[in-house]
Design an enzyme around this catalytic site. Structure first.
Site, PDB file in Angstrom:
ATOM      1  N   ARG A 171       0.199  -0.436 -26.806  1.00 48.06           N
ATOM      2  CA  ARG A 171       0.666   0.593 -25.881  1.00 48.06           C
ATOM      3  C   ARG A 171       1.473  -0.104 -24.790  1.00 48.06           C
ATOM      4  NH1 ARG A 171      -2.797   3.224 -22.634  1.00 48.06           N
ATOM      5  NH2 ARG A 171      -3.847   1.262 -22.257  1.00 48.06           N
ATOM      6  N   ARG A 175       4.051   4.728 -16.163  1.00 47.50           N
ATOM      7  CA  ARG A 175       3.386   5.566 -15.167  1.00 47.50           C
ATOM      8  C   ARG A 175       4.453   6.353 -14.405  1.00 47.50           C
ATOM      9  NH1 ARG A 175      -0.305   2.105 -11.362  1.00 47.50           N
ATOM     10  NH2 ARG A 175      -1.722   1.911 -13.113  1.00 47.50           N
ATOM     11  N   ARG A 248      -4.272 -19.250 -27.120  1.00 49.46           N
ATOM     12  CA  ARG A 248      -3.108 -19.659 -26.335  1.00 49.46           C
ATOM     13  C   ARG A 248      -3.653 -20.382 -25.114  1.00 49.46           C
ATOM     14  NH1 ARG A 248       1.540 -20.732 -27.767  1.00 49.46           N
ATOM     15  NH2 ARG A 248       2.579 -20.051 -25.857  1.00 49.46           N
ATOM     16  N   ARG A 280       4.686 -16.911 -14.369  1.00 46.41           N
ATOM     17  CA  ARG A 280       4.466 -16.327 -13.043  1.00 46.41           C
ATOM     18  C   ARG A 280       4.178 -17.385 -11.993  1.00 46.41           C
ATOM     19  NH1 ARG A 280      -1.227 -12.956 -13.611  1.00 46.41           N
ATOM     20  NH2 ARG A 280      -2.508 -14.726 -14.184  1.00 46.41           N
ATOM     21  N   GLU A 300       2.559 -20.912 -13.531  1.00 44.57           N
ATOM     22  CA  GLU A 300       1.819 -20.844 -14.799  1.00 44.57           C
ATOM     23  C   GLU A 300       2.776 -20.994 -15.975  1.00 44.57           C
ATOM     24  OE1 GLU A 300      -1.743 -17.781 -13.618  1.00 44.57           O
ATOM     25  OE2 GLU A 300      -0.707 -17.427 -15.517  1.00 44.57           O
ATOM     26  N   TYR A 348     -11.349 -11.313 -25.691  1.00 43.63           N
ATOM     27  CA  TYR A 348     -10.720 -11.363 -24.373  1.00 43.63           C
ATOM     28  C   TYR A 348     -11.484 -10.471 -23.403  1.00 43.63           C
ATOM     29  CZ  TYR A 348      -8.095 -12.154 -20.428  1.00 43.63           C
ATOM     30  OH  TYR A 348      -7.815 -12.537 -19.158  1.00 43.63           O
ATOM     31  N   ASP A 350     -12.655  -9.388 -19.706  1.00 46.03           N
ATOM     32  CA  ASP A 350     -12.454  -9.495 -18.262  1.00 46.03           C
ATOM     33  C   ASP A 350     -13.806  -9.793 -17.613  1.00 46.03           C
ATOM     34  OD1 ASP A 350      -9.749  -9.288 -17.806  1.00 46.03           O
ATOM     35  OD2 ASP A 350      -9.762  -7.099 -17.911  1.00 46.03           O
TER      36      ASP A 350
HETATM   37  C1  LIG Z   1      -5.602 -17.257 -16.770  1.00 43.67           C
HETATM   38  C2  LIG Z   1      -6.704 -16.255 -16.757  1.00 43.67           C
HETATM   39  C3  LIG Z   1      -6.658 -15.198 -15.871  1.00 43.67           C
HETATM   40  C4  LIG Z   1      -7.685 -14.253 -15.863  1.00 43.67           C
HETATM   41  N1  LIG Z   1      -7.607 -13.229 -14.976  1.00 43.67           N
HETATM   42  C5  LIG Z   1      -8.604 -12.327 -14.921  1.00 43.67           C
HETATM   43  C6  LIG Z   1      -8.544 -11.250 -13.987  1.00 43.67           C
HETATM   44  O1  LIG Z   1      -7.603 -11.121 -13.198  1.00 43.67           O
HETATM   45  N2  LIG Z   1      -9.569 -10.358 -13.982  1.00 43.67           N
HETATM   46  C7  LIG Z   1     -10.646 -10.457 -14.832  1.00 43.67           C
HETATM   47  O2  LIG Z   1     -11.557  -9.632 -14.760  1.00 43.67           O
HETATM   48  N3  LIG Z   1     -10.724 -11.482 -15.717  1.00 43.67           N
HETATM   49  C8  LIG Z   1      -9.736 -12.403 -15.788  1.00 43.67           C
HETATM   50  N4  LIG Z   1      -9.823 -13.455 -16.677  1.00 43.67           N
HETATM   51  C9  LIG Z   1     -11.009 -13.551 -17.551  1.00 43.67           C
HETATM   52  C10 LIG Z   1     -12.163 -14.353 -16.929  1.00 43.67           C
HETATM   53  O3  LIG Z   1     -11.733 -15.664 -16.679  1.00 43.67           O
HETATM   54  C11 LIG Z   1     -13.334 -14.351 -17.904  1.00 43.67           C
HETATM   55  O4  LIG Z   1     -13.809 -13.033 -18.061  1.00 43.67           O
HETATM   56  C12 LIG Z   1     -14.539 -15.226 -17.498  1.00 43.67           C
HETATM   57  O5  LIG Z   1     -14.200 -16.379 -16.826  1.00 43.67           O
HETATM   58  C13 LIG Z   1     -15.284 -15.584 -18.766  1.00 43.67           C
HETATM   59  O6  LIG Z   1     -16.500 -16.232 -18.473  1.00 43.67           O
HETATM   60  P1  LIG Z   1     -17.251 -17.032 -19.629  1.00 43.67           P
HETATM   61  O7  LIG Z   1     -18.501 -17.530 -19.041  1.00 43.67           O
HETATM   62  O8  LIG Z   1     -17.321 -16.196 -20.847  1.00 43.67           O
HETATM   63  O9  LIG Z   1     -16.264 -18.223 -20.032  1.00 43.67           O
HETATM   64  P2  LIG Z   1     -15.784 -19.537 -19.256  1.00 43.67           P
HETATM   65  O10 LIG Z   1     -15.419 -19.239 -17.856  1.00 43.67           O
HETATM   66  O11 LIG Z   1     -14.764 -20.173 -20.132  1.00 43.67           O
HETATM   67  O12 LIG Z   1     -17.105 -20.458 -19.218  1.00 43.67           O
HETATM   68  C14 LIG Z   1     -17.535 -21.205 -20.318  1.00 43.67           C
HETATM   69  C15 LIG Z   1     -18.026 -22.545 -19.782  1.00 43.67           C
HETATM   70  O13 LIG Z   1     -18.652 -23.282 -20.835  1.00 43.67           O
HETATM   71  C16 LIG Z   1     -18.296 -24.640 -20.696  1.00 43.67           C
HETATM   72  N5  LIG Z   1     -18.446 -25.248 -22.033  1.00 43.67           N
HETATM   73  C17 LIG Z   1     -17.745 -24.946 -23.151  1.00 43.67           C
HETATM   74  N6  LIG Z   1     -18.166 -25.693 -24.189  1.00 43.67           N
HETATM   75  C18 LIG Z   1     -19.153 -26.491 -23.719  1.00 43.67           C
HETATM   76  C19 LIG Z   1     -19.961 -27.490 -24.313  1.00 43.67           C
HETATM   77  N7  LIG Z   1     -19.843 -27.799 -25.614  1.00 43.67           N
HETATM   78  N8  LIG Z   1     -20.872 -28.122 -23.540  1.00 43.67           N
HETATM   79  C20 LIG Z   1     -20.995 -27.822 -22.213  1.00 43.67           C
HETATM   80  N9  LIG Z   1     -20.243 -26.869 -21.602  1.00 43.67           N
HETATM   81  C21 LIG Z   1     -19.345 -26.210 -22.341  1.00 43.67           C
HETATM   82  C22 LIG Z   1     -16.855 -24.599 -20.225  1.00 43.67           C
HETATM   83  O14 LIG Z   1     -16.474 -25.800 -19.610  1.00 43.67           O
HETATM   84  C23 LIG Z   1     -16.881 -23.416 -19.262  1.00 43.67           C
HETATM   85  O15 LIG Z   1     -17.145 -23.817 -17.935  1.00 43.67           O
HETATM   86  C24 LIG Z   1      -8.786 -14.381 -16.753  1.00 43.67           C
HETATM   87  C25 LIG Z   1      -8.827 -15.451 -17.642  1.00 43.67           C
HETATM   88  C26 LIG Z   1      -7.799 -16.372 -17.665  1.00 43.67           C
HETATM   89  C27 LIG Z   1      -7.858 -17.502 -18.641  1.00 43.67           C
END
Ligand SMILES: Cc1cc2nc3c(=O)[nH]c(=O)nc-3n(C[C@H](O)[C@H](O)[C@H](O)COP(=O)(O)OP(=O)(O)OC[C@H]3O[C@@H](n4cnc5c(N)ncnc54)[C@H](O)[C@@H]3O)c2cc1C
Length: 368
Positions: A171, A175, A248, A280, A300, A348, A350
Site C-alpha cells: 500500500r 492522506r 538489510r 536520511r 544513514e 519486523y 516495532d
Molecule cells: C534503524 C531502525 C529504526 C527503528 N525505528 C523504530 C521506530 O521508530 N519505532 C519503533 O517502534 N521501532 C523501531 N525500530 C524497531 C526496534 O528497534 C525494535 O522493535 C526493537 O529494538 C527490537 O527489540 P529486540 O529485543 O527484539 O531486538 P534487539 O534490539 O536486536 O535485541 C537483541 C539483542 O540480542 C543480542 N544478541 C544477539 N545474539 C546474541 C548472542 N548470540 N549472544 C548474546 N547476545 C546476543 C544483540 O546484541 C541485541 O542487543 C527500528 C529498528 C531499526 C533497526
C-alpha cells in the site's frame, strides 16, 4: 548458580521478559554480546543530546496497556514524527498528504489532488503490476513515484525498482488532509532522557553479563538454567543448517557540529534521490525539542547484510518466510528454549509490538 531463566540478548524483548519473570519470583540471568544493554533502542548522551545509536526510534502505539507500561518507566514527551523529504533541493512533507500534493501539483483541495493522481494512474495504464515501479505508479501516480519513492527505495534495497518485486509496496497510503503526522497511532512520543533508562529500569536487580556471546558462554559456564529465552538470530542459533535468512543492514555516520545550533530544523529528513548516497539525516536534538550544546547528526546509509555486521531489517519475502518456517519447526522441538524478538522470530517488530509479544510470552510462562 541455578537460574530459572537464561535470557540471551538485553534488547527490549529480553528486558521486558526478564522483568516480568523476575516480578513473578523467577531467577534470571541476562547475557548480551554487545558492551551495553537496550539492543537497538540504545541511546547515549553526547554533548547533552540523547543520540539514538542505532537509528531514529519513535515510540508509537495504539495499545493502551503498552503505552501505560512504558510511561511507568520513563516520562514521554509529545514529539510527533513529521519527516521532510528532500528531492533535488525541493522540500516535501511526509507522509504523502495535502501539503505534499500542494507542493508537487499546486493543488489546494483533496478533490483536485485525487484528480491529478487518478489521471496519472490512468495514463500509466498499469493493470497487473510486475515490479515495484509499476506497483507504486499504479497506487500513487508517476510524480509521487519519481520524486519520493523511486530513489529512496532503490537505495534501501540496493536494486533498481524495476528489478524489485511488487509486493514490497503493498500500500502507499495517500492522506487527503493537511496532516504531517507520520503515524496513525493513538499514542506517540520520545522518552525524555532517552530509551536506555527503560532497559535499565527493567533490568534493575537482574544480573547482566555484557560482552557475552551465547555459544561461547555455554562452553564456559557452570551455571544451570531451566529455560532459555533466545533473542538473537534464529538461523545462527541452528548454525544455518537450512541456509541463511536475509537481512538489510545500515551504516551510521554520526557527526558532532559544535558551532551549529540547528542543522536541518527537523529530527528526520529523508533524501529521496538516488544520487545522494544516504537515505536520511537524523538530527537527534529535535527529538527532545532542541536541548544540548551544538548538534549531533547521523547519516544513514543502507548496506548489504553479511555475517558479522548488524542484521537490521528482516527481508519478509516468500523465500525467507519459507526458510524461517523451517527454523520455526526446529525451534518448537526445543522444548526448553523460547525464541523471541525481531531476530528470534524474524519479524519486523516495532517497539510496541515487541513489548506486547514479550508480555504475552511472559504471561504464558507464568501460567505453566
Ligand atoms: C534503524 C531502525 C529504526 C527503528 N525505528 C523504530 C521506530 O521508530 N519505532 C519503533 O517502534 N521501532 C523501531 N525500530 C524497531 C526496534 O528497534 C525494535 O522493535 C526493537 O529494538 C527490537 O527489540 P529486540 O529485543 O527484539 O531486538 P534487539 O534490539 O536486536 O535485541 C537483541 C539483542 O540480542 C543480542 N544478541 C544477539 N545474539 C546474541 C548472542 N548470540 N549472544 C548474546 N547476545 C546476543 C544483540 O546484541 C541485541 O542487543 C527500528 C529498528 C531499526 C533497526
Amino acid at each position: 548458580m541455578k537460574y530459572d531463566y537464561l535470557i540471551v540478548g538485553a534488547g527490549l524483548f529480553g528486558c521486558v521478559f526478564s522483568h516480568e519473570m523476575k516480578q513473578a519470583g523467577k531467577s534470571c540471568l541476562v547475557i548480551e554480546k554487545r558492551d551495553h544493554i537496550a539492543g537497538n533502542i540504545y541511546t547515549k548522551e553526547q554533548h547533552g543530546i540523547q543520540v539514538h545509536m542505532y537509528g531514529a526510534h519513535i515510540f508509537h502505539t495504539s495499545d493502551r496497556e503498552v503505552w501505560d507500561y512504558v510511561n511507568a518507566l520513563a516520562d514521554f514527551n509529545n514529539y510527533i514524527n513529521s519527516p521532510v523529504a528532500v528531492y533535488k533541493g525541493e522540500l516535501y512533507n511526509l507522509p504523502f498528504n495535502m501539503n505534499t500534493f500542494h507542493a508537487l501539483f499546486g493543488v489546494n483541495t483533496p478533490k483536485e489532488a485525487k484528480q491529478v493522481i487518478a489521471e496519472q494512474i490512468k495514463e500509466a495504464g498499469v493493470t497487473n503490476p510486475q515490479n515495484l515501479e509499476q506497483q507504486a505508479i499504479s497506487l500513487a501516480g508517476t510524480t509521487v513515484y519519481e520524486k519520493l519513492v523511486k530513489g529512496y527505495t532503490e537505495k534501501q534495497w540496493g536494486r533498481d525498482c524495476r528489478e524489485l518485486p511488487p509486493f514490497i509496496i503493498k500500500r502507499l497510503p495517500l492522506r487527503y488532509t493537511y496532516d504531517n503526522n507520520y503515524f496513525n497511532d493513538r499514542y506517540q512520543g520520545i522518552p525524555v532522557g532517552g530509551y536506555t533508562q527503560i532497559a535499565e529500569k527493567l533490568l534493575a536487580d537482574i544480573p547482566v553479563r555484557l560482552g557475552t556471546e551465547y555459544k561461547a558462554f555455554l562452553t564456559e559456564t557452570e551455571d544451570t538454567f531451566d529455560k532459555v529465552l533466545y533473542t538473537g538470530m534464529i538461523d545462527e542459533f541452528f548454525e544455518y543448517c537450512y541456509g541463511q535468512l536475509e537481512y538489510r543492514s545500515l551504516r551510521f555516520e554520526s557527526e558532532y557540529l559544535p558551532d551549529e545550533d540547528n542543522f536541518q530544523g527537523n529530527a528526520v529528513v529523508n533524501y529521496t534521490e538516488r544520487e545522494v548516497p544516504y537515505t536520511r539525516i537524523i538530527e537527534h536534538k529535535h527529538f527532545e525539542f532542541g536541548k544540548g550544546e551544538g548538534t549531533v547528526i547521523t547519516r544513514e546509509y543502507p548496506a548489504a547484510f553479511t555475517r558479522g555486521n548488524e542484521p537490521y531489517y528482516p527481508v519478509n519475502d516468500e523465500k525467507n518466510g519459507a526458510l524461517y518456517r523451517k527454523y520455526e519447526v526446529l525451534a518448537k522441538e526445543q522444548g526448553n528454549i523460547l525464541f523471541g524478538g525481531r531476530l528470534g522470530q524474524y519479524k519486523y517488530y516495532d517497539m510496541d509490538k515487541v513489548i506486547r509479544a514479550a508480555l504475552d510470552m511472559a504471561a504464558a510462562e507464568k501460567e505453566r
